[in-house]
Design a protein around this motif. Structure first.
Motif, PDB file in Angstrom:
ATOM      1  N   SER A 269       0.826  -1.199   0.000  1.00 32.16           N
ATOM      2  CA  SER A 269       0.000   0.000   0.000  1.00 32.16           C
ATOM      3  C   SER A 269       0.869   1.262   0.000  1.00 32.16           C
ATOM      4  N   LEU A 270       1.904   1.232   0.811  1.00 33.94           N
ATOM      5  CA  LEU A 270       2.843   2.354   0.892  1.00 33.94           C
ATOM      6  C   LEU A 270       3.519   2.598  -0.463  1.00 33.94           C
ATOM      7  N   GLU A 271       3.732   1.519  -1.195  1.00 37.27           N
ATOM      8  CA  GLU A 271       4.358   1.651  -2.513  1.00 37.27           C
ATOM      9  C   GLU A 271       3.370   2.144  -3.566  1.00 37.27           C
ATOM     10  N   GLY A 272       2.086   2.220  -3.178  1.00 35.18           N
ATOM     11  CA  GLY A 272       1.077   2.688  -4.124  1.00 35.18           C
ATOM     12  C   GLY A 272       0.406   1.564  -4.883  1.00 35.18           C
TER      13      GLY A 272
END
Lengths: 504, 154
Positions: A269-272
């Motif tokens: 999620s943090l990586e998009g």
């Protein structure tokens, strides 16, 4: 007059903003000078909005306040609770992680330092990385997110990884029902989380941090962002305390996916990306955010680091029970007379927490069951109330402490309905990567509906399905959903059979 | 509440550009777009895909994965009610049903006049003062159906 009032989300949800407004306008009308400091919450949620009035250096409590009780406060006719720190719920705690929460203005670096803040970081700056790691190992600190993995060992793996860019990721995606300690800590003492992340950076060689906060926590997001700006402006972040060592950090906001509390899903999620779970290995400690070595720690794990460095690993390790060292901020929620946050050394029996600390149910009816550890945690019946609060002890009793949330239910609880809800929740929130979770949860709902209609043959099928989910799921969502389902079935079999008799 | 603005290509480009320096910029971009436009406008997808060098299918995949992201703007009022266990222990299920009945809506639905959207939420972290709800971003502890509905009926 020196006044303190919480700005914690729970206090706001119970009307603290209206109380603050009433205090200021009443004071103005009477020509009284007041200083109103907005703090985090003391954790006594049933007393919120809890107003504290300082007299001779002692803070006296009044609560729950309403705008209507404000005039009586100024008249001196309002009944108080006495010194706040003498209230039994508060007095019997051992607050280390939450020592400053509710006490100070969360966004005052001066107050933070006056209450021990930054002394851990100053000490860590004088230590070599491997000694920082040793200190964490000796403290016995285990991951507070739920898995209980030794924090020092995780940090060491990242430290030893021969890669230049490394990350510290704080998991503040606190989605478990019955838990709110991460939220309270961020809203009440965000600088301690920043200090803990900087120390983690020094120990592992990471120079960038991310705090991933769920979008359901708008207050925590705002406070965290402000705290980071303050820390950066005052040289805690950036060039750390002028040491020449660098560490900086950023807040990232989740988007309503429960599964992103699972560390690999969070990293995606943090990586998009879609928040799907990654298979392990590789461990995030070796290939984490953007494929680089990453410490992923819970808010409470990181926010406990400063006090470990301030007071020493031995002090922390001297508390607790067996391999569960130190203290745990336990969240007491649901149908309880006195709900809130209670930090204590590991080892207190579950029943003492439910009966003595929380005072039983809010409705006054008998306790039927308590769920410990969030929606993936097992139900416990009063017969198991002698279980001491510890990782191994709860595991031995067929449950888990998870993020240490306790949800109490009175005798009106529908255990079959709760078991069905567990499966329904898993079906809604499954990331879809592995079959046992994605399909199993849907079949689980259907099977429980068969049980509810009186189909006894569905019960063994349910047990079998739960075994498959436990053994075959990639992460704790599918793997632990069977805990509440099977514990409800084991403790209250009549509720899974009674429907059948009714049908016959 | 997010103000729904008219979608302009320049506005979309400007929002995307604000986040391109970040590591993993897609979620910050989507949040920013939704804050600005009230949803993720379909027109924004090709621009996001081009800026991040990913396919439009990947952009769609991310938008559809997360509960928060909307393809259409929500009603003027958004009411979220917690359905989780701690709230259930204090009558949360009945609260949710009562609100839905009073509004004549189902979970996730928006009233025909675009006035209100009602959504389930799984935990607001107010478990010690359950049941909990959020009205237009404002949190409510020990929530009551009639008071909630009154607030969104204004």
């Amino acid at each position: 007059m020196k006044l303190y009032l919480s700005r914690d989300a729970a206090a706001k949800a119970l009307g603290s903003e209206e109380v603050a407004e009433a205090i200021l306008s009443e004071a103005a009308a009477r020509g009284i000078e007041v200083s109103l400091t907005r703090t985090g919450s003391r954790g006594m949620t049933w007393l919120e909005p809890l107003l504290e009035v300082e007299r001779d250096g002692v803070r006296h409590g009044y609560g729950p306040m309403t705008p209507e009780t404000v005039p009586a406060l100024f008249d001196g006719t309002l009944d108080g609770l006495g010194p706040v720190e003498a209230i039994p719920f508060f007095a019997r705690q051992n607050r280390l992680t939450f020592a400053r929460v509710g006490l100070i203005d969360p966004l005052s670096l001066a107050e933070y330092e006056a209450h021990g803040g930054l002394s851990g970081l100053r000490r860590a700056l004088g230590m070599r990385a491997e000694h920082i790691i040793d200190e964490v190992k000796e403290s016995g600190l285990r991951g507070r997110g739920g898995a209980g993995f030794p924090t020092g060992i995780k940090w060491d793996t990242v430290r030893l990884a021969p890669v230049e860019r490394k990350y510290i990721v704080c998991n503040a995606d606190e989605g478990d029902s019955g838990t709110f300690a991460d939220r309270m800590l961020i809203e009440g003492d965000p600088l301690s989380l920043i200090e803990g992340m900087v120390i983690a950076g020094l120990g592992t060689g990471a120079t960038q941090g991310y705090v991933y906060i769920r979008s359901e926590y708008p207050d925590a997001i705002a406070v965290m962002q402000e705290a980071i700006d303050i820390a950066r402006a005052n040289g805690v972040l950036g060039d750390v305390m002028g040491s020449g060592r660098r560490f900086d950090m950023e807040v990232r906001v989740g988007a309503g996916a429960y599964v992103c509390g699972e560390e690999t899903s969070l990293l995606n999620s943090l990586e998009g990306k879609r928040g799907v779970v990654r298979a392990k290995p590789p461990l995030p400690a070796l290939e984490g955010f953007l494929g680089r070595p990453t410490v992923v720690n819970n808010v409470l794990s990181l926010a406990t680091i400063p006090v470990i460095f301030e007071k020493g690993a031995a002090h922390y390790a001297g508390l607790g029970l067996g391999r569960s060292k130190g203290t745990m901020p336990i969240q007491i929620a649901g149908n309880v007379a006195r709900g809130g946050l209670f930090e204590t050394a590991f080892g207190m029996p579950l029943g003492e927490l439910v009966k003595d600390v929380a005072g039983g149910t809010a409705t006054g009816r008998p306790v039927k069951a308590v769920q410990v550890g969030g929606p993936l945690g097992a139900y416990f019946a009063p017969g198991q109330f002698d279980t001491p609060f510890g990782y191994e002890e709860f595991d031995g009793a067929g449950g888990l402490i998870g993020h240490a949330g306790i949800v109490v239910f009175d005798d009106s609880a529908d255990m079959l309905g709760l078991a069905r809800f567990a499966m329904e929740f898993c079906a809604v929130e499954s990331c879809g990567k592995c079959t046992p979770c994605r399909i199993g949860a849907v079949r689980g709902v259907e099977t429980l509906d068969r049980v509810a209609k009186g189909d006894a043959s569905a019960v063994p099928l349910l047990v079998d399905l739960c075994e498959t989910m436990k053994d075959g799921s990639l992460c704790a969502l599918g793997g632990f959903t069977p805990y509440p389902v099977l514990s409800a079935l084991r403790l209250f079999p009549e509720e899974f059979a009674a429907q059948q008799e009714a049908a016959e | 509440m997010p103000a729904s603005q008219t979608v302009s290509p320049a506005g979309v480009e400007e929002i995307i550009a604000r986040h391109l320096h970040r590591e993993g910029p897609l979620l910050p971009i989507l949040h920013d777009l939704q804050d600005h436009f009230g949803c993720i406008p379909a027109e924004a997808r090709p621009a996001i895909a081009a800026a991040l060098n990913i396919t439009q299918a990947e952009v769609h995949g991310v938008i559809s994965f997360y509960h928060d992201f909307r393809e259409e703007p929500a009603g003027r009022h958004v009411l979220k009610i917690c359905r989780s266990e701690a709230c259930q222990s204090m009558g949360g299920t009945a609260l949710g049903e009562a609100v839905l009945t009073l509004l004549g809506l189902g979970w996730g639905e928006t009233s025909a006049d675009g006035r209100i959207t009602v959504e389930p939420v799984y935990c607001l972290g107010l478990c010690a003062c359950a049941p909990a709800a959020m009205v237009n971003g404002k949190l409510k502890g020990r929530a009551e159906a009639k008071a909630l509905v009154a607030e969104v009926s204004a």
